[in-house]
Design an enzyme around this catalytic site. Structure first.
Site, short mmCIF file in Angstrom:
data_model
loop_
_atom_site.label_atom_id
_atom_site.label_comp_id
_atom_site.label_asym_id
_atom_site.label_seq_id
_atom_site.Cartn_x
_atom_site.Cartn_y
_atom_site.Cartn_z
N CYS A 1 0.46 -1.22 -0.24
CA CYS A 1 -0.01 -0.27 0.25
C CYS A 1 1.39 1.16 -0.32
O CYS A 1 0.15 2.28 0.35
CB CYS A 1 -0.82 0.26 1.40
SG CYS A 1 -2.07 -1.32 1.50
N ASP A 2 1.91 1.02 -0.02
CA ASP A 2 2.82 2.45 0.26
C ASP A 2 4.40 2.15 -1.18
O ASP A 2 5.55 2.41 0.21
CB ASP A 2 3.47 3.14 1.30
CG ASP A 2 3.76 4.10 1.21
OD1 ASP A 2 3.54 5.43 -0.40
OD2 ASP A 2 3.95 5.17 2.35
#
Length: 176
Positions: free
Chosen positions: A95-96
């Site tokens: 997610c990042d």
């Protein structure tokens, strides 16, 4: 890693956020994920004790510029692709994924870090991804919509932008 006190969140919420990140570092169990040794709370800060990796990949590439051989860039990219594959095989969505979150260890090996936004079984998350601290310039276009959720495909999109930056040394700018 020192996590700054966040006045918008209670001490309990900050402790939960630290434990969340530490949990995903441990779950990853991959040689290309930064190693963690423990958590220390010394108000107003919380620390995740991890191996010393101080140079983000984007800074490393910018500093060396043309002197960094393409083979080294490909090495960093392939190591990152392997760790991303390993995370996905464990049902973890990073997610990042950004070059800033890929740190260079003293040995010269890349280590993925910053699991503050990571999710297991990402399809079940109810939190807006962009509201959870993801780097917007690496977010897939579909994540820019209200109520959108991360998927393995959105991780791969972010990896693609990271790969572009690793190989070219240039920043990618999304326009729509």
């Amino acid at each position: 890693k020192r996590l700054h006190a966040d006045t918008r969140r209670s001490a309990k919420e900050q402790a939960e956020a630290t434990c969340h990140e530490a949990k995903y570092i441990q779950l990853a169990n991959d040689p290309n994920v930064v190693r963690q040794f423990g958590i220390l709370v010394k108000k107003p800060y919380t620390y995740i004790l991890m191996e010393r990796c101080v140079t983000p990949l984007d800074t490393y590439i910018e500093t060396l510029g043309e002197e960094l051989p393409l083979a080294a860039r490909v090495y960093f990219a392939s190591a990152t692709a392997r760790v991303l594959h390993n995370l996905h095989s464990q049902n973890i969505c990073c997610c990042d994924m950004t070059p800033t979150n890929i740190l260079i260890a003293p040995s010269g090996k890349p280590r993925l870090s910053d699991f503050g936004s990571a999710r297991q079984d990402a399809s079940s998350t109810s939190t807006s991804l962009l509201a959870s601290g993801v780097t917007a310039s690496f977010a897939a276009p579909e994540l820019r919509s209200a109520g959108s959720r991360p998927t393995y495909a959105t991780d791969v999109y972010a990896f693609g932008i990271s790969l572009f930056e690793m190989v070219t040394g240039q920043h990618y700018y999304f326009t729509h």
